[in-house]
Design a protein around this motif. Sequence first.
Motif, PDB file in Angstrom:
ATOM      1  N   ALA B 266       0.823  -1.220   0.000  1.00 35.96           N
ATOM      2  CA  ALA B 266       0.000   0.000   0.000  1.00 35.96           C
ATOM      3  C   ALA B 266       0.852   1.262   0.000  1.00 35.96           C
ATOM      4  CB  ALA B 266      -0.913   0.007   1.216  1.00 35.96           C
ATOM      5  N   LEU B 267       0.221   2.322  -0.484  1.00 38.04           N
ATOM      6  CA  LEU B 267       0.765   3.662  -0.341  1.00 38.04           C
ATOM      7  C   LEU B 267       0.058   4.316   0.834  1.00 38.04           C
ATOM      8  CD1 LEU B 267       0.862   4.964  -4.016  1.00 38.04           C
ATOM      9  CD2 LEU B 267       2.821   4.474  -2.557  1.00 38.04           C
ATOM     10  N   THR B 268       0.786   5.068   1.618  1.00 40.54           N
ATOM     11  CA  THR B 268       0.170   5.694   2.788  1.00 40.54           C
ATOM     12  C   THR B 268       0.297   7.206   2.708  1.00 40.54           C
ATOM     13  OG1 THR B 268       2.241   5.575   4.019  1.00 40.54           O
ATOM     14  CG2 THR B 268       0.712   3.734   4.267  1.00 40.54           C
ATOM     15  N   TYR B 269      -0.644   7.854   3.328  1.00 42.39           N
ATOM     16  CA  TYR B 269      -0.624   9.317   3.396  1.00 42.39           C
ATOM     17  C   TYR B 269      -1.368   9.734   4.663  1.00 42.39           C
ATOM     18  CZ  TYR B 269      -1.756  14.171   2.591  1.00 42.39           C
ATOM     19  OH  TYR B 269      -1.901  15.511   2.752  1.00 42.39           O
ATOM     20  N   ARG B 270      -0.909  10.779   5.268  1.00 39.31           N
ATOM     21  CA  ARG B 270      -1.559  11.232   6.501  1.00 39.31           C
ATOM     22  C   ARG B 270      -1.546  12.751   6.562  1.00 39.31           C
ATOM     23  NH1 ARG B 270       1.127  10.719  12.398  1.00 39.31           N
ATOM     24  NH2 ARG B 270       2.532  12.118  11.314  1.00 39.31           N
ATOM     25  N   ASN B 281       0.589  24.043  17.798  1.00 42.43           N
ATOM     26  CA  ASN B 281       1.226  24.281  16.512  1.00 42.43           C
ATOM     27  C   ASN B 281       2.108  23.091  16.189  1.00 42.43           C
ATOM     28  OD1 ASN B 281       0.471  26.889  15.551  1.00 42.43           O
ATOM     29  ND2 ASN B 281       1.498  27.723  17.356  1.00 42.43           N
ATOM     30  N   LEU B 282       2.054  22.652  14.983  1.00 43.28           N
ATOM     31  CA  LEU B 282       2.922  21.556  14.574  1.00 43.28           C
ATOM     32  C   LEU B 282       3.816  22.039  13.441  1.00 43.28           C
ATOM     33  CD1 LEU B 282       0.447  18.563  14.598  1.00 43.28           C
ATOM     34  CD2 LEU B 282       2.238  19.039  16.235  1.00 43.28           C
ATOM     35  N   ARG B 283       4.860  21.347  13.257  1.00 47.08           N
ATOM     36  CA  ARG B 283       5.792  21.692  12.186  1.00 47.08           C
ATOM     37  C   ARG B 283       5.088  21.633  10.825  1.00 47.08           C
ATOM     38  NH1 ARG B 283      11.677  22.106  11.020  1.00 47.08           N
ATOM     39  NH2 ARG B 283      11.975  21.035   9.064  1.00 47.08           N
ATOM     40  N   SER B 284       4.345  20.562  10.623  1.00 45.29           N
ATOM     41  CA  SER B 284       3.641  20.417   9.356  1.00 45.29           C
ATOM     42  C   SER B 284       2.398  19.583   9.579  1.00 45.29           C
ATOM     43  CB  SER B 284       4.536  19.728   8.326  1.00 45.29           C
ATOM     44  OG  SER B 284       3.777  19.409   7.179  1.00 45.29           O
ATOM     45  N   LEU B 285       1.328  19.921   8.867  1.00 41.01           N
ATOM     46  CA  LEU B 285       0.092  19.165   9.004  1.00 41.01           C
ATOM     47  C   LEU B 285      -0.015  18.075   7.941  1.00 41.01           C
ATOM     48  CD1 LEU B 285      -2.449  22.011   9.827  1.00 41.01           C
ATOM     49  CD2 LEU B 285      -1.332  20.446  11.392  1.00 41.01           C
ATOM     50  N   HIS B 286       0.919  18.056   7.005  1.00 43.77           N
ATOM     51  CA  HIS B 286       0.844  17.066   5.934  1.00 43.77           C
ATOM     52  C   HIS B 286       2.136  16.253   5.873  1.00 43.77           C
ATOM     53  CE1 HIS B 286      -2.864  18.612   4.075  1.00 43.77           C
ATOM     54  NE2 HIS B 286      -2.459  19.749   4.600  1.00 43.77           N
ATOM     55  N   ASP B 287       1.976  14.958   5.804  1.00 46.94           N
ATOM     56  CA  ASP B 287       3.133  14.095   5.654  1.00 46.94           C
ATOM     57  C   ASP B 287       3.377  13.824   4.174  1.00 46.94           C
ATOM     58  OD1 ASP B 287       3.411  13.968   8.327  1.00 46.94           O
ATOM     59  OD2 ASP B 287       2.360  12.077   8.558  1.00 46.94           O
ATOM     60  N   GLN B 288       4.547  13.315   3.906  1.00 42.76           N
ATOM     61  CA  GLN B 288       4.847  12.915   2.539  1.00 42.76           C
ATOM     62  C   GLN B 288       4.349  11.490   2.332  1.00 42.76           C
ATOM     63  OE1 GLN B 288       9.048  13.409   2.742  1.00 42.76           O
ATOM     64  NE2 GLN B 288       8.969  15.607   2.445  1.00 42.76           N
ATOM     65  N   PRO B 289       3.954  11.127   1.110  1.00 42.85           N
ATOM     66  CA  PRO B 289       3.494   9.753   0.869  1.00 42.85           C
ATOM     67  C   PRO B 289       4.579   8.746   1.227  1.00 42.85           C
ATOM     68  CG  PRO B 289       3.010  11.146  -1.003  1.00 42.85           C
ATOM     69  CD  PRO B 289       3.883  11.950  -0.083  1.00 42.85           C
ATOM     70  N   SER B 290       4.148   7.650   1.784  1.00 39.44           N
ATOM     71  CA  SER B 290       5.092   6.600   2.137  1.00 39.44           C
ATOM     72  C   SER B 290       4.461   5.249   1.795  1.00 39.44           C
ATOM     73  CB  SER B 290       5.448   6.710   3.612  1.00 39.44           C
ATOM     74  OG  SER B 290       6.494   5.821   3.918  1.00 39.44           O
ATOM     75  N   ASP B 291       4.907   4.203   2.457  1.00 36.57           N
ATOM     76  CA  ASP B 291       4.392   2.886   2.086  1.00 36.57           C
ATOM     77  C   ASP B 291       4.054   2.062   3.319  1.00 36.57           C
ATOM     78  OD1 ASP B 291       6.880   1.140   2.803  1.00 36.57           O
ATOM     79  OD2 ASP B 291       7.635   2.835   1.659  1.00 36.57           O
ATOM     80  N   GLY B 292       3.409   0.944   3.060  1.00 31.59           N
ATOM     81  CA  GLY B 292       3.008   0.023   4.115  1.00 31.59           C
ATOM     82  C   GLY B 292       2.423  -1.222   3.490  1.00 31.59           C
ATOM     83  N   PHE B 293       1.827  -2.055   4.282  1.00 30.89           N
ATOM     84  CA  PHE B 293       1.163  -3.222   3.712  1.00 30.89           C
ATOM     85  C   PHE B 293       0.120  -3.752   4.687  1.00 30.89           C
ATOM     86  CE2 PHE B 293       2.634  -6.714   6.285  1.00 30.89           C
ATOM     87  CZ  PHE B 293       3.862  -6.297   6.794  1.00 30.89           C
TER      88      PHE B 293
END
Lengths: 189, 484
Positions: B266-270, B281-293
Amino acid sequence: MGSHYDKTDEATLIGDCLRNKEAAQKALYERFSAHMLGLCYRYVGTRQDAEDVLQEGFIKVFTHLEQYQFSGSLEGWIRKIMVNTAINHMKKYRNFQRELEVEQVVELSSSLQADHGVQTRNLMEMIGSMPAGYRAILNLYAVEGYSHKEIGELLGIAESTSRSQYARAKTALSRLMEDKQKIMTANAK
Amino acid sequence: MKAESQHKDDLEKMLQSEAGQFALEPSENVWQKVRIMLHPRNRGKVLPWLWLPLLLVATGIGGYFVFYSHAPASNVISAPAQSSAAAQYPGGTPVPSKSTIKDRAQPDTYPLTSLTVSREKLHPVVSEKKRKSDVASVQETSPRTSPVMEQKEQRLLLDGDSLAENRRSSSPAANTGEVIQKDQHLSVPETSHPATGTGLPIKTGSSLKIAANSPSPAPLSQTDSLAGPGSDQHVADDQQAATAKQIITTSSKKTSLMWEAYFAPALTYRFLHLPAGSGINLRSLHDQPSDGFSAGIRISRHLKAGWGLATGLEMNRLEYKMNAQSTYPAYLNASGAPSIDLSQRNSFFVVANTGYANAFAASSLAGSLYNSYFYIGIPLLVSYSWPLPGKWSLGFSAGAGLDYLAVKRINILSPDGRYFTDDSRVQRWNSLFRFSPEVSIPLGKRFGFDFGPDLHYQLFSTFGKYNVREHPYAIGLKLGVQVK
């Protein structure tokens, strides 16, 4: 609406804050927040940033309150936290360190060309319009009473740099005030 | 020079006095943010404990239906009502009416004659389509049988081969007819018996499947006596047997359990959402796409009209990649892992360098920073499928489950780029929503292959004890092997 903490002595108030009572925390916040926001404003120059610093500072106050030793006034202790928080906030800006080292050109902000006398607010706005480096050193030395050695340690600059920058900051502020006075005189005629 | 010095002293005095007077009233939301950070809501504590019992109950009910329920009694087959073909039976044997059977046999019993399907062989004009519609119509109207009745039916029903064998070997002496109890709900319309005297209700579905596999079926020999002498009954019985076997096979397919093992890279995104007034406050609200299964086994059962239920055991490895440029560990604990002083965590997201004057002295992190979750879960899914040409089928399954975060590597990034791990505030129990459209391809009688997209969404925030809403997605390609 007042609470029963309004006239409570500081020791009781601090004790209840340490017990994590929200009403006591709010009372302590209300007791000092206005003056502390004024302090923050002098350092960071805008109301929005000042409120951010105030928020950060009060969270530090409440999370470190057990470190308060009752050796000095509570207000003095809170002021110190606010000053440190404000300085840390200013350090986040990329140009801050550079501004501490070089001479800055200061011009009168158009927003200051009002028809009022040199009042407190205008003075604060003048300070707010100065470069961050001047502002920090001016406030730390002239208002908070830090020595140039302490300022050097806090800002990570040489003591001599602090001294020279303070002199430049005062000159710049004097010039701003003179310009302001000229404008007011011209408007009066 | 002296005048200037005097002027500067005056300036300092004025600054000191003016600054002492200067005050600004802060806006209300400043206190609200401070309050929230000092007294974070415990929203995360409540929801899982409400959700947990619901999931357990749902899983229990689902498990009961999947593993313990019998096939619906609506699979009973009886003779179609008002069959005009029944009167044209070539053997010429009178159609035994309900009253006739009653007279011949004991009260409340029916002679076991023949399977209903023999009608078609004896009357080839009845099409396959007609037979199916007859079966379907009865399926819809027949009531549920009791377990006792089902057992009796199982004992008496034969599979097609045994039926034919018994036909051949039956002697006149054996033609006394074996009877089964007439259950009151298995009433047969008087006009519904075909000329063979058939019309005896039989049970298909799981009970038929058991009967079909029975090594020693009960003899069935009444047909000859009813069919009448001189008929070509043995040949017809062979055909009956074949047809019965076909129906049995078809019927058992519909109700059997199906196992499936699958794997879905799978491809993951959060992305993260900060509720209004969270003060975070967070550094970023969007992660970069990654993977999983995802991988696991499922057991599913057909329920009714394309619908089914499935459960099983599943593992999910979901990884979310954060931009780690210019990040620093907030604090290194004794083992050298990035950590945080728990007393500081409430203010961590909003206060720069809280408690750590030398936070930036630590070396910066190169490369990427990951949040890795490894869940083990028990899903409960509802499925629906449509037949496609060539015995393929298109289906979907959707549902949620009870998932346990077995292994985690979680980092939180503050606005000034520091990261830390706060295990004490991570939710261990969670629930993953699953949605899987898939195409199934049969490979022989027992095996199959399926493939399709597999979507996962984590229903609750891993950081539930912070006021941060987490939206983690994973979309994979599911590849599964089915065994019936």
